[in-house]
Design a protein around this motif. Structure first.
Motif, mmCIF file in Angstrom:
data_model
loop_
_atom_site.group_PDB
_atom_site.id
_atom_site.type_symbol
_atom_site.label_atom_id
_atom_site.label_comp_id
_atom_site.label_asym_id
_atom_site.label_seq_id
_atom_site.Cartn_x
_atom_site.Cartn_y
_atom_site.Cartn_z
ATOM 1 N N GLY A 54 0.786 -1.230 0.000
ATOM 2 C CA GLY A 54 0.000 0.000 0.000
ATOM 3 C C GLY A 54 0.814 1.274 0.000
ATOM 4 N N GLY A 55 2.136 1.159 0.005
ATOM 5 C CA GLY A 55 2.975 2.351 -0.051
ATOM 6 C C GLY A 55 3.092 3.082 1.272
ATOM 7 N N MET A 56 2.699 2.447 2.373
ATOM 8 C CA MET A 56 2.856 3.084 3.687
ATOM 9 C C MET A 56 4.189 2.710 4.320
ATOM 10 N N ASP A 57 4.870 1.742 3.757
ATOM 11 C CA ASP A 57 6.185 1.314 4.218
ATOM 12 C C ASP A 57 6.971 0.889 2.993
ATOM 13 N N THR A 58 8.273 0.777 3.123
ATOM 14 C CA THR A 58 9.111 0.356 2.008
ATOM 15 C C THR A 58 9.894 -0.887 2.419
ATOM 16 N N PRO A 59 10.200 -1.742 1.458
ATOM 17 C CA PRO A 59 10.973 -2.939 1.794
ATOM 18 C C PRO A 59 12.440 -2.591 2.049
ATOM 19 N N ALA A 72 8.966 0.299 -4.978
ATOM 20 C CA ALA A 72 9.789 -0.008 -3.799
ATOM 21 C C ALA A 72 10.764 1.109 -3.438
ATOM 22 N N ASN A 73 11.219 1.867 -4.415
ATOM 23 C CA ASN A 73 12.199 2.912 -4.150
ATOM 24 C C ASN A 73 11.640 4.316 -4.352
ATOM 25 N N ASP A 74 10.317 4.440 -4.397
ATOM 26 C CA ASP A 74 9.703 5.754 -4.588
ATOM 27 C C ASP A 74 9.973 6.667 -3.392
ATOM 28 N N SER A 75 9.989 7.949 -3.667
ATOM 29 C CA SER A 75 10.155 8.952 -2.606
ATOM 30 C C SER A 75 8.868 9.027 -1.783
ATOM 31 N N PRO A 76 8.930 9.613 -0.594
ATOM 32 C CA PRO A 76 7.700 9.780 0.190
ATOM 33 C C PRO A 76 6.606 10.530 -0.578
ATOM 34 N N LYS A 77 6.970 11.530 -1.352
ATOM 35 C CA LYS A 77 5.978 12.279 -2.135
ATOM 36 C C LYS A 77 5.340 11.388 -3.204
ATOM 37 N N GLN A 78 6.160 10.581 -3.883
ATOM 38 C CA GLN A 78 5.633 9.667 -4.898
ATOM 39 C C GLN A 78 4.705 8.629 -4.258
ATOM 40 N N LEU A 79 5.076 8.140 -3.074
ATOM 41 C CA LEU A 79 4.233 7.164 -2.389
ATOM 42 C C LEU A 79 2.922 7.789 -1.935
ATOM 43 N N THR A 80 2.946 9.056 -1.541
ATOM 44 C CA THR A 80 1.709 9.749 -1.176
ATOM 45 C C THR A 80 0.772 9.817 -2.378
ATOM 46 N N THR A 81 1.314 10.154 -3.536
ATOM 47 C CA THR A 81 0.507 10.209 -4.759
ATOM 48 C C THR A 81 -0.030 8.825 -5.103
#
Length: 124
Positions: A54-59, A72-81
């Motif tokens: 769900g993009g709330m955590d990263t591996p 998996a390597n998205d920035s926090p901003k990219q994960l928010t989107t």
């Protein structure tokens, strides 16, 4: 082709003797429209895996590919989107704002969606 592709995903907390492997070298694919159920004992890493998907955590290691895009390597901003536009969550503890009504909580969530459903219709 897989819609969700998890390749060698691990989530490791701590290090050395204190290392905890919440997920360890997980691999699977889910096709679009396929129903998938994640089961396991308490502490097996189910919530950790769902938080990663769900993009709330990263591996710690590995790749998570959703619809052809590695997140998996998205920035926090990219994960928010990603979370805002691509993922829906039903939290175990609901995460409602207690001083708002049920209708107001749904209206609040609909304000961040680019194509939200009609709130009164949803509440019916």
């Amino acid at each position: 082709m897989a819609y969700i592709d998890v390749k060698h995903v691990s989530k490791i907390y701590g290090s050395g003797e204190q290392e905890v492997r919440a997920n360890d070298d997980i691999n699977f694919e889910i096709k679009k429209g396929e129903l998938t159920i994640i089961v396991g004992a308490s502490g097996a890493g189910k919530s950790t895996l769902l938080n990663i998907l769900g993009g709330m955590d990263t591996p710690t290691k590995g790749d998570v590919i959703i619809n052809g895009k590695i997140i998996a390597n998205d920035s926090p901003k990219q994960l928010t989107t990603y979370r805002r536009l691509s993922v829906g969550f039903v939290f175990q503890f609901y995460n409602l704002i207690p001083n708002l009504t049920a209708l107001e909580n749904v209206e609040l969530a609909s304000q961040i969606s680019p194509d939200s459903l009609d709130v009164p219709e949803v509440m019916k």
